[in-house]
Write a protein that holds these residues in place. Structure first.
Motif, PDB file in Angstrom:
ATOM      1  N   ALA A 190       0.847  -1.195   0.000  1.00  0.00           N
ATOM      2  CA  ALA A 190       0.000   0.000   0.000  1.00  0.00           C
ATOM      3  C   ALA A 190       0.878   1.238   0.000  1.00  0.00           C
ATOM      4  N   MET A 191       0.235   2.329  -0.381  1.00  0.00           N
ATOM      5  CA  MET A 191       0.838   3.646  -0.313  1.00  0.00           C
ATOM      6  C   MET A 191      -0.127   4.488   0.514  1.00  0.00           C
ATOM      7  N   GLY A 192       0.428   5.397   1.309  1.00  0.00           N
ATOM      8  CA  GLY A 192      -0.480   6.239   2.072  1.00  0.00           C
ATOM      9  C   GLY A 192       0.291   7.346   2.755  1.00  0.00           C
ATOM     10  N   TYR A 193      -0.455   8.212   3.420  1.00  0.00           N
ATOM     11  CA  TYR A 193       0.170   9.299   4.173  1.00  0.00           C
ATOM     12  C   TYR A 193       0.157   8.946   5.649  1.00  0.00           C
ATOM     13  N   VAL A 194       1.316   9.133   6.312  1.00  0.00           N
ATOM     14  CA  VAL A 194       1.399   8.937   7.760  1.00  0.00           C
ATOM     15  C   VAL A 194       2.055  10.171   8.377  1.00  0.00           C
ATOM     16  N   GLU A 195       1.783  10.399   9.645  1.00  0.00           N
ATOM     17  CA  GLU A 195       2.433  11.502  10.344  1.00  0.00           C
ATOM     18  C   GLU A 195       3.941  11.311  10.270  1.00  0.00           C
ATOM     19  N   ALA A 196       4.648  12.424  10.173  1.00  0.00           N
ATOM     20  CA  ALA A 196       6.084  12.375   9.875  1.00  0.00           C
ATOM     21  C   ALA A 196       6.866  11.495  10.849  1.00  0.00           C
ATOM     22  N   GLY A 197       6.451  11.451  12.111  1.00  0.00           N
ATOM     23  CA  GLY A 197       7.158  10.660  13.110  1.00  0.00           C
ATOM     24  C   GLY A 197       7.078   9.157  12.877  1.00  0.00           C
ATOM     25  N   HIS A 198       6.221   8.740  11.953  1.00  0.00           N
ATOM     26  CA  HIS A 198       6.035   7.307  11.691  1.00  0.00           C
ATOM     27  C   HIS A 198       6.436   6.933  10.274  1.00  0.00           C
ATOM     28  N   ALA A 199       7.184   7.819   9.623  1.00  0.00           N
ATOM     29  CA  ALA A 199       7.431   7.639   8.191  1.00  0.00           C
ATOM     30  C   ALA A 199       8.747   6.929   7.886  1.00  0.00           C
ATOM     31  N   LEU A 200       9.543   6.640   8.905  1.00  0.00           N
ATOM     32  CA  LEU A 200      10.844   6.014   8.642  1.00  0.00           C
ATOM     33  C   LEU A 200      10.682   4.568   8.200  1.00  0.00           C
TER      34      LEU A 200
END
Lengths: 123, 379
Positions: free
Chosen positions: B335-345
């Protein structure tokens, strides 16, 4: 053993009080390559028309509605490893679940094979 | 069972409509056109493209050209640079760049390809928003800049590791192109514009051809052993594995180039000089980092998560899936999606909710399947 069909493209094959449910060949053709089947739990109590299973294809997820009410007695264990059985043998080894019918009169509203074939021709 | 394909009211036909139907395509409405979703099946077509060469009809896409007065390319570049963050004045003839039309807030109106075609810039825009794009360009381009919509042209994409062999039989010059380069070519009397580009992550080409001759070209290509026609279904699974965003889903007016992880399309010079819509805001976001980011995720098990599925970190809702499905080459759901920056690593463990179930997911570097673009060795 008698097989009945729904307008939503499920089939149910009835043997005494037990029905085996799957999706039709027409349905699998429409869905395309099936990658996952979410099955109802054994012992689940279901009502006619409930969405009790989901067939996931490369294209989309589609609900499967139970054609009758009753209690789910078995979910096809082969589909966990081979969901493509629903493509290759939709009306055989690719069955989805077995249900103990609670009201056999619900079958009266379903189509027989000839009526279902005629229905599919209209689509 | 039920199916939830969107119905669109007026559906137009593309030049290859009959050609697709003759080959057993299942046609569906897409972007206002009737288009082939599949021929023999999405999995088979996906795998064929990864191993051989697939021919896609992408004639629904908008083919535009932008030119300055008396072929003044500097004027045309300047006009485009006011609407997009690309460095078009530095783009040499025959070179192509990925860019985005931005609104005043920095939202993405469309993503597109811009090629310096010599005497004009050639733009290829998404079919679903091409009329909006044309309206936007007509409104914002200066009067002396000419915008032309080439609706007399069809567009084919030939994609896969064997695409170059097939393409070279039509136009030998195709072998001389590197990824993101384009050239004019002649196939007999038929004028072509060929770019080495695509939307699958594989080597391949996009071919602009007059609509009158597109069926002849599609025949010539599919008569070759390497080439089969491929539908939109496989186009979507291929681009998802390649980590490429789909406009209207993974990027929209509500997303900006930085959070969409498309900042590579903003050159150093443009970052420094600005002059594109919302440049100040975008440069600031680049510096301090976006609050949410587009990421890839691999999902445990076989159940797919699709657009709209909420993403959690423990009990906290931290994002939303924008596209997803079973990835044939990966062999599981992605999947592709948007997550809050703190969880993007990359490596971050998340959960995605699908029909009341929590699926374990892991943030994964994209592409999911390595790109195999062809770049000519430097002489």
């Amino acid at each position: 053993m008698t097989t009945y069909f729904t307008k939503d493209h499920e089939w149910i094959s009835v043997d005494g009080p037990m029905g085996t449910v799957g999706i039709t060949d027409y349905a699998q053709q429409q869905l395309g390559d099936i990658t996952f089947v979410e099955l109802p739990g054994e012992g689940d109590s279901v009502s006619k028309g409930d969405s009790v299973s989901v067939v996931d294809s490369v294209k989309a997820a589609s609900d499967v509605y139970t054609p009758v009410s009753g209690e789910v007695r078995e979910a096809n264990p082969a589909l966990a490893d081979e969901p493509e059985l629903v493509n290759t043998k939709p009306e055989g080894d690719g069955w989805l679940f077995k249900v103990l019918l609670s009201d056999a009169s619900e079958l009266d509203g379903l189509m027989d094979e000839a009526a279902y074939k005629a229905y599919v021709e209209t689509l | 069972m039920s199916d939830n394909e969107a119905e669109i009211e007026t559906i137009e036909s593309l030049p290859l409509d009959a050609w697709h139907r003759e080959r057993g395509a299942r046609m569906v409405p897409f972007a206002g056109y009737s288009m082939p979703i599949q021929y023999e099946g999405i999995l088979a077509e996906h795998n064929w493209t990864r191993e051989n060469a697939g021919l896609f009809d992408v004639s629904h896409m908008g083919q535009l050209s932008v030119s300055g007065p008396d072929g003044d390319m500097a004027a045309a570049a300047e006009a485009l640079e006011a609407l997009m963050p690309g460095d078009f004045s530095a783009l040499k003839t025959g070179r192509m760049r990925y860019s985005m039309l931005l609104d005043e807030e920095g939202g993405i109106l469309d993503d597109l390809m811009v090629t310096n075609a010599g005497e004009h810039y050639a733009l290829v825009v998404n079919g679903a928003v091409k009329w909006d794009d044309i309206g936007h360009l007509r409104e914002y381009l200066p009067d002396e800049i000419t915008l032309t919509h080439h609706d007399e042209q069809a567009l084919l994409a030939l994609q896969g590791p064997k695409a170059v062999d097939a393409m070279a039989r039509i136009a030998p010059v195709a072998r001389d192109l590197s990824f993101m380069q384009g050239t004019y070519a002649k196939w007999g009397d038929v004028p072509l514009y060929i770019t080495r580009s695509g939307y699958t992550g594989e080597d391949g080409f996009e071919i602009s051809v007059p609509a009158q001759q597109v069926a002849m070209l599609a025949d010539a290509l599919t008569e070759m052993d390497e080439v089969k026609p491929i539908g939109l279904g496989a186009r979507d699974s291929l681009r998802l594995e390649a980590g490429l965003p789909l406009y209207g889903h993974d990027i929209t007016e509500q997303t900006d180039p930085v959070s969409a992880d498309l900042a590579f399309a903003i050159s150093k010079k443009r970052r420094e000089q600005g002059g594109f819509p919302a440049a100040g805001k975008i440069v600031e976001t680049l510096a301090k980092g976006p609050s949410a980011k587009r990421v890839g995720m691999t999902i445990d098990g076989r159940m797919a998560a699709r657009e709209g599925a909420p993403i959690f970190a423990g009990d906290a809702r931290i994002g939303t899936v924008t596209s997803g499905g079973f990835a044939p080459t990966v062999g599981g759901p992605i999947a592709m999606g948007y997550v809050e920056a703190g969880h993007a690593l990359s490596g971050t463990k998340l959960q995605i909710e699908v029909r009341g179930k929590m699926l374990d997911a892991t943030v994964t570097d994209m592409p999911f399947v390595p790109h195999r673009y062809y770049r000519k060795p430097k002489a």
